[in-house]
Design a protein around this motif. Structure first.
Motif, PDB file in Angstrom:
ATOM      1  N   GLU A   1      -8.628  72.779  27.952  1.00 27.09           N
ATOM      2  CA  GLU A   1      -7.429  73.772  29.848  1.00 27.09           C
ATOM      3  C   GLU A   1      -8.075  74.342  30.606  1.00 27.09           C
ATOM      4  O   GLU A   1      -7.740  73.839  31.698  1.00 27.09           O
ATOM      5  N   SER A   2      -9.413  74.807  29.853  1.00 29.13           N
ATOM      6  CA  SER A   2     -10.221  76.052  31.224  1.00 29.13           C
ATOM      7  C   SER A   2     -10.552  74.853  31.641  1.00 29.13           C
ATOM      8  O   SER A   2     -10.517  75.247  32.963  1.00 29.13           O
ATOM      9  N   SER A   3     -11.487  73.623  31.209  1.00 30.78           N
ATOM     10  CA  SER A   3     -12.059  73.405  33.453  1.00 30.78           C
ATOM     11  C   SER A   3     -10.563  72.327  33.183  1.00 30.78           C
ATOM     12  O   SER A   3     -11.392  72.107  34.156  1.00 30.78           O
ATOM     13  N   LYS A   4     -10.081  71.780  32.671  1.00 30.57           N
ATOM     14  CA  LYS A   4      -9.133  71.203  33.337  1.00 30.57           C
ATOM     15  C   LYS A   4      -8.271  71.508  34.728  1.00 30.57           C
ATOM     16  O   LYS A   4      -7.789  71.432  35.740  1.00 30.57           O
ATOM     17  N   ARG A   5      -7.543  72.881  33.984  1.00 28.44           N
ATOM     18  CA  ARG A   5      -7.482  73.880  35.040  1.00 28.44           C
ATOM     19  C   ARG A   5      -8.404  73.828  36.458  1.00 28.44           C
ATOM     20  O   ARG A   5      -8.039  74.274  37.304  1.00 28.44           O
ATOM     21  N   ARG A   6      -9.196  74.226  36.316  1.00 32.54           N
ATOM     22  CA  ARG A   6     -11.114  74.489  37.237  1.00 32.54           C
ATOM     23  C   ARG A   6     -11.057  73.196  37.721  1.00 32.54           C
ATOM     24  O   ARG A   6     -10.752  73.447  39.284  1.00 32.54           O
ATOM     25  N   PHE A   7     -11.215  71.274  37.234  1.00 32.45           N
ATOM     26  CA  PHE A   7     -10.941  71.333  38.149  1.00 32.45           C
ATOM     27  C   PHE A   7      -9.392  70.324  38.914  1.00 32.45           C
ATOM     28  O   PHE A   7     -10.211  70.908  40.042  1.00 32.45           O
ATOM     29  N   GLU A   8      -8.508  71.247  38.977  1.00 39.22           N
ATOM     30  CA  GLU A   8      -7.273  71.578  39.119  1.00 39.22           C
ATOM     31  C   GLU A   8      -7.582  72.034  40.248  1.00 39.22           C
ATOM     32  O   GLU A   8      -7.203  71.686  41.824  1.00 39.22           O
ATOM     33  N   ARG A   9      -7.531  73.600  40.065  1.00 34.75           N
ATOM     34  CA  ARG A   9      -7.949  74.317  40.926  1.00 34.75           C
ATOM     35  C   ARG A   9      -8.996  74.431  42.509  1.00 34.75           C
ATOM     36  O   ARG A   9      -9.111  73.793  44.129  1.00 34.75           O
ATOM     37  N   ASP A  10     -10.313  73.268  41.773  1.00 38.01           N
ATOM     38  CA  ASP A  10     -11.481  72.430  42.714  1.00 38.01           C
ATOM     39  C   ASP A  10     -10.521  71.997  43.451  1.00 38.01           C
ATOM     40  O   ASP A  10     -10.702  71.092  44.777  1.00 38.01           O
ATOM     41  N   CYS A  11      -9.898  70.389  43.320  1.00 40.98           N
ATOM     42  CA  CYS A  11      -9.472  69.901  44.057  1.00 40.98           C
ATOM     43  C   CYS A  11      -8.399  69.896  45.133  1.00 40.98           C
ATOM     44  O   CYS A  11      -8.457  69.502  46.357  1.00 40.98           O
ATOM     45  N   LYS A  12      -7.558  71.060  44.522  1.00 41.69           N
ATOM     46  CA  LYS A  12      -6.971  71.661  45.777  1.00 41.69           C
ATOM     47  C   LYS A  12      -7.842  72.399  47.093  1.00 41.69           C
ATOM     48  O   LYS A  12      -7.239  72.552  47.888  1.00 41.69           O
ATOM     49  N   GLU A  13      -8.922  72.961  46.475  1.00 42.52           N
ATOM     50  CA  GLU A  13      -9.125  73.542  47.439  1.00 42.52           C
ATOM     51  C   GLU A  13     -10.772  72.406  48.855  1.00 42.52           C
ATOM     52  O   GLU A  13      -9.626  73.110  49.568  1.00 42.52           O
ATOM     53  N   ALA A  14     -10.714  71.605  47.445  1.00 42.74           N
ATOM     54  CA  ALA A  14     -11.542  70.826  48.442  1.00 42.74           C
ATOM     55  C   ALA A  14     -10.203  69.753  49.564  1.00 42.74           C
ATOM     56  O   ALA A  14     -11.416  69.211  50.462  1.00 42.74           O
TER      57      ALA A  14
ATOM     58  N   VAL B   1      -8.211  71.211  57.117  1.00 42.35           N
ATOM     59  CA  VAL B   1      -8.650  71.855  58.381  1.00 42.35           C
ATOM     60  C   VAL B   1      -9.912  71.211  59.185  1.00 42.35           C
ATOM     61  O   VAL B   1      -9.945  71.775  59.882  1.00 42.35           O
ATOM     62  N   SER B   2     -10.316  70.945  58.227  1.00 40.15           N
ATOM     63  CA  SER B   2     -11.788  70.223  59.607  1.00 40.15           C
ATOM     64  C   SER B   2     -11.424  69.094  60.017  1.00 40.15           C
ATOM     65  O   SER B   2     -11.681  68.959  61.064  1.00 40.15           O
TER      66      SER B   2
ATOM     67  N   THR C   1     -17.998  73.099  54.871  1.00 39.56           N
ATOM     68  CA  THR C   1     -17.157  73.796  54.347  1.00 39.56           C
ATOM     69  C   THR C   1     -16.254  72.752  53.016  1.00 39.56           C
ATOM     70  O   THR C   1     -16.672  72.905  51.536  1.00 39.56           O
ATOM     71  N   ALA C   2     -15.914  71.764  53.647  1.00 34.51           N
ATOM     72  CA  ALA C   2     -15.224  71.012  53.103  1.00 34.51           C
ATOM     73  C   ALA C   2     -16.036  70.238  52.166  1.00 34.51           C
ATOM     74  O   ALA C   2     -15.354  69.234  51.123  1.00 34.51           O
ATOM     75  N   GLN C   3     -17.172  69.946  52.726  1.00 34.62           N
ATOM     76  CA  GLN C   3     -18.321  68.648  51.786  1.00 34.62           C
ATOM     77  C   GLN C   3     -18.312  70.016  50.329  1.00 34.62           C
ATOM     78  O   GLN C   3     -18.419  69.415  49.686  1.00 34.62           O
TER      79      GLN C   3
END
Length: 629
Positions: free
Chosen positions: A135-148, A154-155, A177-179
């Motif tokens: 669950e922790s890795s899943k939430r982290r992956f979801e957060r990173d995808c949204k930030e990317a 923005v770029s 930053t997007a990369q």
């Protein structure tokens, strides 16, 4: 249907835990049930044994062994005691084979169950921690995808607004930053994939390997618990079934005892016990008071004899005034004769009597001991007073002439049978001693033949005494048989007048006074002669014996051997021959006399200087403690 807990109950860990806990509670409850049942069986056995002991005769009585209903009841009580023994055995088997084993198995079962559920909890914790990591890795992956995604938008917007050099530099920075966000999202994706793969692997191992193994162990444990309860129930049933045959035999014996009761035989036995042998009184003739004749006394009239006895009856000894009772108890006795210079019969018989010593008489001493002693010696003092007083008042005559003819014949026959048995035992002992002496003579290394001679001499004296006593009893028995077979002529009419026309009652009174002791017996078995004071003494002694009929005879405290011959001429003394062995009942109390017993029947006093006393060690201690009290 499958019954594997690992596959069917893979998601019921909590319910399995509750069920197994309830199973152990049931096992403990069943153990407590068996324990309480064993206690009930033991209590029942004790109560049954106490009941049997309460109603069982304290000692064998002749009356209870004579009637079939008494014998049947005694047999029933014995069988009831055996039933109690079987119940005790059942209680012991329940305690040892079931209660103790179940208590031990319960402790082992608790320990095993605790171990299994600890393993299950560890497996559950492991799968839960793997799930949390996923669950922790899943939430982290979801957060990173949204930030990317946001960085990319923005770029792109900055690139579209490319107007000045400053804005171009901002667009370049936004693109970088997007990369970076895209790369972080890619790494989170890889971690998520790895965690997911690890969780799936752990979950598969948990539900297909660990849980089935642990649950299977718990299932085996539960089946063993149920099997142990089954074995305990079977064992309790077998333990009770084992005692049932014995209990059944006891019940059969009770039934046989009940069937052995014979009313007709018991009623015949009553006749045998109480039959006197007298003939019923005859008719009473008419007495004409118009003449100068006085009323005649009939020898065969039971009513006249009973009236005559009632006229001269006196109060029994317990109702005599105190001064008379003390006078009776403290009547002087002659002092013991001094030992002869030579052990000759003449020296004993003709030995001078020394003046009475100042010491107290034994019965008086016993009465004073009764007043001043404690509860430990009071019973012994009562027995001593009873025996001493019976010697003074005069015990029953040796020929049983105080009994009715039929009872006298039975009593004499019983004594003769007992004497014959004693003679047979003495003869067997004599034969054994003769064989021993013969063996010693043939093999001197085994023993000295002369060492047997004293015992042979004692057996010889005992045989002579028993044979003399047997002849005396046989003469008395033949006398009774002759009187019963030929009762003599009876007057017709019972109270008929004499043929010579003498004064009524004059010749009858003379005949009544001149009758032999045997002919003076009335239908109730007692003498009707008023001048004979023995009647009052016997009545007093018999009344005293009735008060103490439940007391046992005094125990023997040792033995003694007569050094000289002694002829007991005074009342209460016992004759003995030189070298005779007697049992010591009571030590010398300072008056020079020792109480001894012969064959559990004859008892009396002998001079202390005429015997050599051998006291038992235990009896010495008892006598000393009695004196201290």
């Amino acid at each position: 249907m499958s019954c594997n807990w690992g596959t069917e109950l893979w998601d019921q860990f909590d319910n399995i835990e509750k069920h197994t806990s309830w199973g152990i509670d049931f096992l403990e409850r069943y153990t407590k049930f068996v324990k309480e049942r064993a206690e009930i069986e033991l209590s029942y056995a004790k109560q049954i044994r106490s009941l049997s002991k309460k109603y069982h005769p304290k000692r064998s009585r002749e009356d209870e062994s004579r009637y079939t209903w008494c014998v049947a009841f005694a047999a029933t009580l014995r069988q009831l005691s055996d039933v109690a023994n079987q119940r005790e055995e059942l209680a012991e088997n329940l305690n040892t084979q079931i209660v103790c084993e179940l208590a031990r198995y319960t402790q082992e079962l608790k320990s095993e169950r605790k171990s299994h559920f600890q393993d299950g909890r560890r497996a559950q914790q492991h799968i839960e921690s793997s799930w949390k990591q996923l669950e922790s890795s899943k939430r982290r992956f979801e957060r990173d995808c949204k930030e990317a995604e946001r960085a990319r938008h923005v770029s792109d917007r900055i690139d579209l607004e490319n107007k000045t050099d400053g804005e171009k530099r901002c667009s370049l920075k936004a693109r970088q930053t997007a990369q970076q966000k895209q790369q972080a999202a890619e790494e989170s994706r890889k971690d998520y994939v790895t965690s997911l793969s690890q969780f799936n692997q752990d979950q598969h191992q948990h539900y297909h390997t660990l849980v089935p193994v642990i649950y299977q162990r718990i299932q085996d444990m539960e089946e063993r618990r149920i099997e142990r309860i089954c074995e305990a129930m079977r064992s309790s049933t077998e333990a009770e079934r084992k005692v049932l045959p014995v209990v059944g035999r006891c019940l059969d014996a009770m039934m046989d005892a009940a069937e052995s009761i014979q009313p007709r035989k018991d009623t015949r036995q009553v006749v045998e016990v109480f039959k006197s042998g007298f003939d019923p009184p005859g008719d009473i003739e008419f007495e004409d008071y118009s003449t100068s004749m006085r009323r005649s006394i009939s020898e065969s009239s039971y009513l006249d004899n009973r009236t005559e006895n009632r006229r001269h009856s006196r109060k029994l000894w317990p109702f005599i005034r105190k001064n008379k009772l003390l006078t009776l108890l403290s009547s002087p006795r002659q002092p013991p004769p001094p030992p002869p210079t030579s052990p000759s019969p003449g020296g004993v018989a003709n030995s001078p009597q020394s003046p009475p010593p100042a010491s107290r008489e034994p019965i008086t001493q016993r009465l004073n001991d009764l007043m001043t002693s404690g509860s430990r010696t009071r019973k012994q003092c009562l027995r001593s007073i009873k025996r001493g007083l019976s010697l003074k008042l005069g015990s029953s005559p040796a020929d049983c002439s105080h009994l009715p003819p039929e009872q006298r014949r039975k009593k004499l026959q019983t004594r003769i049978n007992n004497i014959n048995q004693e003679i047979q035992r003495e003869k067997e002992q004599r034969n054994a001693l003769l064989k021993m002496r013969e063996v010693y003579e043939q093999s001197p290394q085994m023993g000295d033949p002369s060492s047997v001679e004293p015992r042979l001499e004692e057996v010889k004296h005992s045989l002579q005494r028993l044979e003399e006593e047997l002849r005396r009893h046989q003469v008395w028995l033949s006398e009774v048989d002759s009187r019963m077979s030929d009762p003599g002529p009876r007057q017709s009419g019972g109270c008929g007048l004499n043929s010579q026309g003498t004064t009524p009652g004059s010749s009858s009174l003379k005949q009544l006074d001149n009758r032999s002791p045997a002919s003076r017996e009335s239908p109730d078995g007692s003498y009707t002669e008023d001048q004979n004071a023995e009647l009052h003494f016997k009545s007093r002694s018999s009344e005293f014996d009735e008060e103490f009929d439940e007391e046992e005879p005094l125990p023997s405290i040792g033995t003694c051997k007569s050094l000289y011959q002694f002829q007991g001429q005074n009342e209460g003394t016992l004759s003995m021959v030189e070298g005779e062995l007697l049992s010591v009942v009571e030590e010398d109390k300072g008056d020079g006399w020792t109480r001894v017993r012969r064959n559990m029947e004859e008892e009396g006093y002998v001079p202390t200087s005429y015997i050599k006393v051998f006291l038992d060690s235990s009896a010495k201690g008892f006598v000393q403690s009695s004196r201290l009290v």
